[in-house]
Design a protein around this motif. Structure first.
Motif, mmCIF file in Angstrom:
data_model
loop_
_atom_site.group_PDB
_atom_site.id
_atom_site.type_symbol
_atom_site.label_atom_id
_atom_site.label_comp_id
_atom_site.label_asym_id
_atom_site.label_seq_id
_atom_site.Cartn_x
_atom_site.Cartn_y
_atom_site.Cartn_z
ATOM 1 N N SER A 1 65.672 -4.574 -43.469
ATOM 2 C CA SER A 1 66.303 -3.410 -42.827
ATOM 3 C C SER A 1 67.820 -3.502 -42.780
ATOM 4 O O SER A 1 68.495 -2.477 -42.682
ATOM 5 C CB SER A 1 65.762 -3.234 -41.410
ATOM 6 N N ASP B 1 62.769 -11.399 -32.623
ATOM 7 C CA ASP B 1 63.044 -11.614 -34.048
ATOM 8 C C ASP B 1 63.433 -13.072 -34.282
ATOM 9 O O ASP B 1 64.165 -13.669 -33.489
ATOM 10 C CB ASP B 1 64.137 -10.687 -34.577
ATOM 11 N N ALA B 2 62.949 -13.598 -35.400
ATOM 12 C CA ALA B 2 63.231 -14.987 -35.744
ATOM 13 C C ALA B 2 64.717 -15.187 -35.999
ATOM 14 O O ALA B 2 65.255 -16.278 -35.796
ATOM 15 C CB ALA B 2 62.432 -15.373 -36.990
ATOM 16 N N VAL C 1 58.485 -16.300 -33.511
ATOM 17 C CA VAL C 1 57.161 -16.456 -32.895
ATOM 18 C C VAL C 1 56.408 -17.479 -33.741
ATOM 19 O O VAL C 1 56.176 -17.271 -34.936
ATOM 20 C CB VAL C 1 56.418 -15.107 -32.857
ATOM 21 N N GLY D 1 61.161 1.695 -47.342
ATOM 22 C CA GLY D 1 60.834 1.608 -45.922
ATOM 23 C C GLY D 1 61.845 2.216 -44.964
ATOM 24 O O GLY D 1 61.583 2.262 -43.771
ATOM 25 N N VAL D 2 62.999 2.662 -45.476
ATOM 26 C CA VAL D 2 63.984 3.223 -44.535
ATOM 27 C C VAL D 2 63.356 4.420 -43.829
ATOM 28 O O VAL D 2 63.334 4.497 -42.595
ATOM 29 C CB VAL D 2 65.292 3.615 -45.258
ATOM 30 N N GLY E 1 69.293 -0.717 -49.788
ATOM 31 C CA GLY E 1 70.260 0.129 -50.476
ATOM 32 C C GLY E 1 70.653 1.356 -49.674
ATOM 33 O O GLY E 1 71.531 2.112 -50.091
ATOM 34 N N THR F 1 60.992 -0.849 -38.567
ATOM 35 C CA THR F 1 59.634 -0.596 -38.060
ATOM 36 C C THR F 1 59.552 -0.943 -36.579
ATOM 37 O O THR F 1 59.211 -0.103 -35.735
ATOM 38 C CB THR F 1 58.592 -1.433 -38.841
ATOM 39 N N PHE G 1 68.787 4.042 -49.084
ATOM 40 C CA PHE G 1 68.192 5.290 -49.572
ATOM 41 C C PHE G 1 67.139 5.739 -48.555
ATOM 42 O O PHE G 1 66.100 5.091 -48.411
ATOM 43 C CB PHE G 1 67.481 5.083 -50.914
HETATM 44 C C1 LIG Z 1 67.493 -5.423 -51.478
HETATM 45 C C2 LIG Z 1 66.614 -4.365 -50.857
HETATM 46 C C3 LIG Z 1 66.905 -3.025 -51.076
HETATM 47 C C4 LIG Z 1 66.097 -2.029 -50.488
HETATM 48 N N1 LIG Z 1 66.489 -0.731 -50.627
HETATM 49 C C5 LIG Z 1 65.787 0.240 -49.992
HETATM 50 C C6 LIG Z 1 66.255 1.574 -49.980
HETATM 51 O O1 LIG Z 1 67.325 1.881 -50.494
HETATM 52 N N2 LIG Z 1 65.494 2.512 -49.358
HETATM 53 C C7 LIG Z 1 64.333 2.205 -48.741
HETATM 54 O O2 LIG Z 1 63.657 3.100 -48.216
HETATM 55 N N3 LIG Z 1 63.890 0.922 -48.662
HETATM 56 C C8 LIG Z 1 64.594 -0.058 -49.260
HETATM 57 N N4 LIG Z 1 64.188 -1.363 -49.156
HETATM 58 C C9 LIG Z 1 62.992 -1.661 -48.371
HETATM 59 C C10 LIG Z 1 63.247 -1.534 -46.879
HETATM 60 O O3 LIG Z 1 64.458 -2.185 -46.544
HETATM 61 C C11 LIG Z 1 62.073 -2.136 -46.100
HETATM 62 O O4 LIG Z 1 60.884 -1.496 -46.501
HETATM 63 C C12 LIG Z 1 62.226 -1.976 -44.599
HETATM 64 O O5 LIG Z 1 63.505 -2.374 -44.175
HETATM 65 C C13 LIG Z 1 61.159 -2.797 -43.875
HETATM 66 O O6 LIG Z 1 61.491 -2.788 -42.512
HETATM 67 P P1 LIG Z 1 60.661 -3.663 -41.493
HETATM 68 O O7 LIG Z 1 61.272 -3.435 -40.171
HETATM 69 O O8 LIG Z 1 59.216 -3.367 -41.627
HETATM 70 O O9 LIG Z 1 60.832 -5.169 -41.982
HETATM 71 P P2 LIG Z 1 62.149 -6.066 -42.077
HETATM 72 O O10 LIG Z 1 63.364 -5.274 -41.961
HETATM 73 O O11 LIG Z 1 61.998 -6.929 -43.275
HETATM 74 O O12 LIG Z 1 62.082 -6.924 -40.745
HETATM 75 C C14 LIG Z 1 61.129 -7.916 -40.514
HETATM 76 C C15 LIG Z 1 61.686 -8.818 -39.440
HETATM 77 O O13 LIG Z 1 60.631 -9.654 -38.973
HETATM 78 C C16 LIG Z 1 61.220 -10.875 -38.555
HETATM 79 N N5 LIG Z 1 60.143 -11.872 -38.462
HETATM 80 C C17 LIG Z 1 59.289 -12.258 -39.433
HETATM 81 N N6 LIG Z 1 58.432 -13.180 -38.935
HETATM 82 C C18 LIG Z 1 58.762 -13.378 -37.639
HETATM 83 C C19 LIG Z 1 58.242 -14.221 -36.589
HETATM 84 N N7 LIG Z 1 57.202 -15.029 -36.791
HETATM 85 N N8 LIG Z 1 58.846 -14.190 -35.379
HETATM 86 C C20 LIG Z 1 59.890 -13.345 -35.153
HETATM 87 N N9 LIG Z 1 60.403 -12.533 -36.110
HETATM 88 C C21 LIG Z 1 59.843 -12.550 -37.326
HETATM 89 C C22 LIG Z 1 62.258 -11.163 -39.613
HETATM 90 O O14 LIG Z 1 63.251 -12.046 -39.145
HETATM 91 C C23 LIG Z 1 62.803 -9.764 -39.929
HETATM 92 O O15 LIG Z 1 63.987 -9.475 -39.226
HETATM 93 C C24 LIG Z 1 64.959 -2.386 -49.726
HETATM 94 C C25 LIG Z 1 64.675 -3.733 -49.495
HETATM 95 C C26 LIG Z 1 65.479 -4.712 -50.053
HETATM 96 C C27 LIG Z 1 65.175 -6.157 -49.801
#
Ligand SMILES: Cc1cc2nc3c(=O)[nH]c(=O)nc-3n(C[C@H](O)[C@H](O)[C@H](O)COP(=O)(O)OP(=O)(O)OC[C@H]3O[C@@H](n4cnc5c(N)ncnc54)[C@H](O)[C@@H]3O)c2cc1C
Length: 441
Positions: A76, A67-68, A219, A385-386, A80, A48, A82
């Protein structure tokens, strides 16, 4: 940081034996020291936040990402892989009742647009992210599920103009889908990728266009100082005009305070086998390179990766302690053996867990936060979320840039309400999960 799950789940324990961690190191960056200024500050370096950063920096906007942990440390870099339809858990009937039929249709079209969006980024940049799979295959986990799958596929075909393929139970093996299933439907939308290669490529591209990314920079406070946001990290701070929250399942209750009660972390787990020989693949009858999941509520998702290893994932799990993490490994292994009995002898040296994120209405959010100047957020993709998270990140950039070249459906703009029970809201999952387990029998 005030977080609602067990501290173990915010450390490195859950990914200590991750296949992705073993094979693709996370891109490291220096931590923040001193004061940085930017037009836009982004918290979270997952798909995201990095998509927001990439689109903004390509448009010439100055961006700092904090990022923390590391780039892709959250879901992310542990999913998996997908890249598929999805993003909401709200059923179509309820969605139509709540938002109307037109808005519901817009939302579904956006699911496909999100997959196409990721495809386009990868193709345009020529990234090697270990792609495979031509759409995705859904397998009936019980005979009664086949009728529903066929109906849903016909509906998706009518929306997208695609042609799904139905595979009856007696033709599963011949199509490479051998396992404890009762038929399959293949939707020709989506593909699989290596999540760490994807997130690393996004970070590199964002930096190449000027974004600054700092790791190991949690943060701890996000406060306003006049027209600015000030983000405090242990060794520095960022002062920015606009703030983007991209922390999804790893969010905390007070960063910023608006997030409190609006997100619900839920677990997903993955095991990975050693490479399977051709004989082993044939013995089980699973030879397909399609990414697949089954029709359970708490789904299993799996795919034979290009290197012959089999990735097997499972949703579910309430508690997030270390002992539950360890017992989940036995549970997921038992499910794997039940669905693929000819692989009972096959070792699964890799295992990890992580957080997906739900919202109270079971729909994702991406947009400006209502009644809060210069605050934007995107989260709650309900385990998908990918594609949807990447697209949501781009939508936030568009909102900031005042652009409208990507469809932004109203459902994504509806800000999540707060869950009841405050920091104890995960208790709400107990009855839901019991219900799901009964449905899945
Ligand atoms: C095991 C597993 C399998 C999955 N498989 C799939 C799949 O196959 N296909 C699919 O579409 N989705 C899948 N998902 C879901 C998908 O991975 C997530 O929806 C997506 O990666 C979310 O991305 P994001 O960037 O919003 O959040 P994230 O990737 O979770 O990133 C959030 C980041 O915020 C940082 N953060 C949090 N608080 C703070 C702070 N206060 N200060 C600084 N940094 C902070 C964290 O360190 C983290 O790196 C899966 C998830 C998991 C756990």
């Amino acid at each position: 940081m005030k977080r609602i799950c067990d501290p173990f789940s915010y450390g490195d324990g859950p990914v200590a034996q991750s296949f992705w961690a073993d094979t693709v190191p996370l891109p490291t960056r220096t931590s923040l020291h001193g004061e940085e200024r930017a037009e836009v500050a982004i918290i979270g370096a997952g798909v995201t936040g990095l998509n927001t950063a990439l689109r903004l920096s390509r448009a010439g906007v100055s961006v700092v990402v904090l990022d923390a942990k590391q780039v892709g440390w959250g879901a992310s870099g542990r999913n998996g892989g997908f890249c598929c339809l999805g993003g909401a858990m709200m059923g179509e009937g309820r969605m139509s009742k709540t938002f109307g039929q037109a808005a519901t249709r817009d939302f579904y079209m956006t699911e496909k647009a999100a997959v196409d969006f990721v495809d386009q980024i990868i193709v345009d940049a020529g990234w090697d992210v270990d792609r495979h799979s031509d759409g995705e295959t859904i397998l009936a986990h019980k005979p009664a599920a086949m009728a529903r799958l066929t109906e849903e596929a016909a509906h998706i075909d009518s929306l997208f103009g695609t042609s799904s393929t139905v595979v009856p139970k007696d033709a599963l093996r011949q199509n490479g889908f051998g396992g404890a299933f009762h038929g399959a439907v293949t939707l020709p939308v989506g593909f699989a990728l290596n999540p760490r290669k994807f997130v690393g490529s996004l970070a590199g591209a964002a930096e190449a266009t000027g974004a600054r990314i700092y790791c190991d920079s949690p943060v701890l406070r996000a406060t306003r100082d006049g027209a600015h946001w000030v983000l405090a990290s242990p060794n520095g701070q960022v002062r920015a005009n606009k703030l983007v929250i991209a922390t999804n399942g790893y969010s905390s209750e007070q960063i910023p305070v608006w997030m409190a009660g609006r997100f619900l972390p839920a677990q997903s787990s993955i095991i990975v086998t050693r490479p399977l020989s051709q004989e082993e693949q044939s013995a089980q009858g699973w030879t397909s390179s399609q990414m697949a999941y089954d029709s359970r509520k708490l789904i299993h998702y799996f795919r034979l990766m290009p290197d012959g290893r089999f990735l097997f994932g499972m949703r579910g799990g309430i508690s997030t302690t270390e002992s539950v993490h360890n017992s989940t490994r036995e549970k997921i292994r038992a499910h794997f053996e039940r669905l693929f009995p000819k692989w009972r002898h096959v070792e699964t040296p890799w295992f990890h867990t992580g957080f997906v994120c739900l919202s109270r209405d079971l729909t994702p959010f991406a947009g400006a936060v209502p009644n809060e100047d210069n605050l934007y957020a995107a989260f709650a993709y309900h385990g998908n979320g990918v594609a949807m998270g990447s697209y949501a990140g781009a939508l936030l950039a568009n909102d900031i840039l005042g652009r409208s070249d990507l469809p932004h459906p109203d459902i994504l703009r509806a800000a999540p309400k707060r869950f009841p029970l405050g920091q104890f809201r995960r208790l709400l999952m107990y009855p839901a999960y019991v219900g799901f387990e009964v449905f899945d029998l």
